[in-house]
Design a protein around this motif. Sequence first.
Motif, mmCIF file in Angstrom:
data_model
loop_
_atom_site.group_PDB
_atom_site.id
_atom_site.type_symbol
_atom_site.label_atom_id
_atom_site.label_comp_id
_atom_site.label_asym_id
_atom_site.label_seq_id
_atom_site.Cartn_x
_atom_site.Cartn_y
_atom_site.Cartn_z
ATOM 1 N N ILE A 171 -5.169 2.330 -16.924
ATOM 2 C CA ILE A 171 -4.665 3.297 -16.914
ATOM 3 C C ILE A 171 -3.258 2.924 -17.126
ATOM 4 C CG2 ILE A 171 -4.139 2.845 -14.459
ATOM 5 C CD1 ILE A 171 -4.307 5.605 -13.864
ATOM 6 N N LEU A 172 -2.488 4.338 -17.620
ATOM 7 C CA LEU A 172 -0.942 3.988 -18.120
ATOM 8 C C LEU A 172 -0.422 5.074 -16.749
ATOM 9 C CD1 LEU A 172 1.608 3.326 -19.614
ATOM 10 C CD2 LEU A 172 1.304 5.578 -20.923
ATOM 11 N N ILE A 173 0.556 4.389 -16.065
ATOM 12 C CA ILE A 173 1.313 5.114 -14.884
ATOM 13 C C ILE A 173 2.667 5.286 -15.469
ATOM 14 C CG2 ILE A 173 1.960 5.181 -12.655
ATOM 15 C CD1 ILE A 173 -0.373 3.504 -11.911
ATOM 16 N N ALA A 180 4.643 5.974 -7.896
ATOM 17 C CA ALA A 180 4.335 5.394 -9.214
ATOM 18 C C ALA A 180 4.040 4.095 -8.796
ATOM 19 C CB ALA A 180 5.178 5.429 -10.569
ATOM 20 N N CYS A 181 4.994 3.531 -8.339
ATOM 21 C CA CYS A 181 4.740 1.785 -7.752
ATOM 22 C C CYS A 181 3.684 1.703 -6.937
ATOM 23 C CB CYS A 181 6.053 1.587 -7.137
ATOM 24 S SG CYS A 181 7.419 1.357 -8.348
ATOM 25 N N GLU A 182 3.303 2.792 -5.620
ATOM 26 C CA GLU A 182 2.134 2.283 -4.926
ATOM 27 C C GLU A 182 1.066 2.588 -5.729
ATOM 28 O OE1 GLU A 182 4.530 4.229 -0.855
ATOM 29 O OE2 GLU A 182 3.129 5.652 -2.161
ATOM 30 N N MET A 183 0.888 3.544 -6.406
ATOM 31 C CA MET A 183 -0.594 3.802 -7.345
ATOM 32 C C MET A 183 -0.695 2.689 -8.255
ATOM 33 S SD MET A 183 -2.105 6.421 -6.192
ATOM 34 C CE MET A 183 -1.869 7.727 -5.140
ATOM 35 N N ILE A 203 12.937 -0.067 -11.437
ATOM 36 C CA ILE A 203 11.990 1.028 -10.665
ATOM 37 C C ILE A 203 12.722 1.290 -9.405
ATOM 38 C CG2 ILE A 203 9.939 0.001 -11.700
ATOM 39 C CD1 ILE A 203 9.492 -1.582 -9.549
ATOM 40 N N LEU A 204 12.403 2.359 -8.541
ATOM 41 C CA LEU A 204 12.841 2.573 -7.227
ATOM 42 C C LEU A 204 14.296 2.811 -7.427
ATOM 43 C CD1 LEU A 204 10.654 -0.128 -5.200
ATOM 44 C CD2 LEU A 204 10.250 2.302 -5.507
ATOM 45 N N PHE A 279 0.735 10.811 -14.388
ATOM 46 C CA PHE A 279 2.021 11.250 -14.335
ATOM 47 C C PHE A 279 2.671 11.041 -12.805
ATOM 48 C CE2 PHE A 279 0.991 13.199 -18.373
ATOM 49 C CZ PHE A 279 1.932 12.839 -19.176
ATOM 50 N N ALA A 280 3.391 9.974 -12.458
ATOM 51 C CA ALA A 280 4.043 10.310 -11.375
ATOM 52 C C ALA A 280 5.686 10.206 -11.444
ATOM 53 C CB ALA A 280 3.696 8.777 -10.523
ATOM 54 N N THR A 281 5.976 11.327 -11.937
ATOM 55 C CA THR A 281 7.354 11.777 -12.433
ATOM 56 C C THR A 281 8.130 12.614 -11.620
ATOM 57 O OG1 THR A 281 6.259 13.213 -13.901
ATOM 58 C CG2 THR A 281 6.897 11.295 -14.625
#
Length: 472
Positions: A171-173, A180-183, A203-204, A279-281
């Motif tokens: 998977i590409l997150i 996004a980081c949790e997933m 990140i974050l 997509f976690a955008t």
Amino acid sequence: MMAFDLDLFVIGGGSGGVRAARMAAQTGAKVALAEESRLGGTCVIRGCVPKKLMVFASQFSEVHETALRYGWTFGEGAFDWPSFRAHLHSELDRLEGVYGRMLDGSGVKVHAARAVLEDPHTVRLSTGETVTAAHILIATGGRPNRPEMPCAEMGMVSDDVFLMEELPKSILIVGGGYIACEMACILNGLGVEVTQIYRGAQILRGFDEEARGLVAESIRQRGVDLHTGTDIALMGAPDEDFDMPAGEMLVARKVAPARGPVKVKTTMGVEKVYDAVLFATGRDPNSRGLGLEEIGVELSRGGYVPVDEYSQTKVPSVFAIGDVTGRPALTPVAIRDAMCFVETVFHGRPTPVDHRMIPSAIFTQPEYGAVGLTEEQARAQEPVDVYATTFRPMRSAFAGRPERVLMKLIVSQATRRVLGCHIVAPEAGEMIQLAAVAIRMGATKEDFDRTVAVHPTMAEEIVTLRAPVRRG
């Protein structure tokens, strides 16, 4: 005075809306609530609860390796997604039932329907019914953002993760926020080959620089292929030729499958086929189409509902709480908003919402807990002393694992008050909740110093930090 059917009509059956409805009804008010999806909202059905259960599930993947170092021997295990998924959804159904029973027990009438405002006191339901109320509360929350780009429909958003029939092999997150980081950590722990890309430098964004750097390092150590400074340039079907003329490519994309393997080209020029793209955008408020603008509530540029410190909109009878207002998108914040709303409107005790010193936790592996200011925010405000330590905790060191943890306090030089606390460690969420009580009360560094340590624990380091590592 005009007579209304109800004292309060709540639109939205998430944590904030349900709490407001129940607490208002307990004052003797006549209350109804409309929810077009499922009671419990994002937190219970599509967010915090299923996510945390998936966090627990993902952490078992390293038990075998760690246990061997502690003298245990047993066979290799395997993760069964369909079995877990069935149990997960059974638990979500149970919790939804609990919410329904709580509302029923409080005397709140629940409408399984979409509600739209017709005027400042009237709500029209998708069932065709209209209801009038002295007060209307908007508690509709938010939804995942799907970027506007060709073939974006081929990717998932966070809501879809909990509905997957089977786990993808790869998977590409896309994204660098906490979701996004949790997933990334969850799916990596469940055995999925995870690549995460984020267009920013780290990140974050918005969190403490030192802490987010350690989280990024830990994510990579655990096997997530994390790349910053990059984004999706093109995506399409696995056999799509990204080098063909743009017009021909768009024709090909019109027949691309909605889900399944996806070919992606990044802005760094890397092309790869993944079983899935997530997509976690970011998230958008559920504010459009509610009739707010038609009755005089002008939405912000991002679609949020502007409110004052008492959660009241420009239309006196209409209030809004939680994520839809653009306040911190945290379940406890929505619940606190709800309690303040009830105190103000139904108890006659004007209670402004206080969003200072809100603790939060990011359920990466390890977790990141934070309360108060980051080092960067504090330095911009006043001279500070920074107390921090990183180390390998006993559990990891004994097992020969590389993970490090961070304990960090930011202290005002002038008042010695602790302005911020940041913990990156297993169970950091549990630790930061307790630290937040002291910091919210105005504890000084010397208060921490006077507290006797609990030994041997990771948390004892937070009260044994003697000398600042940075000043200024």
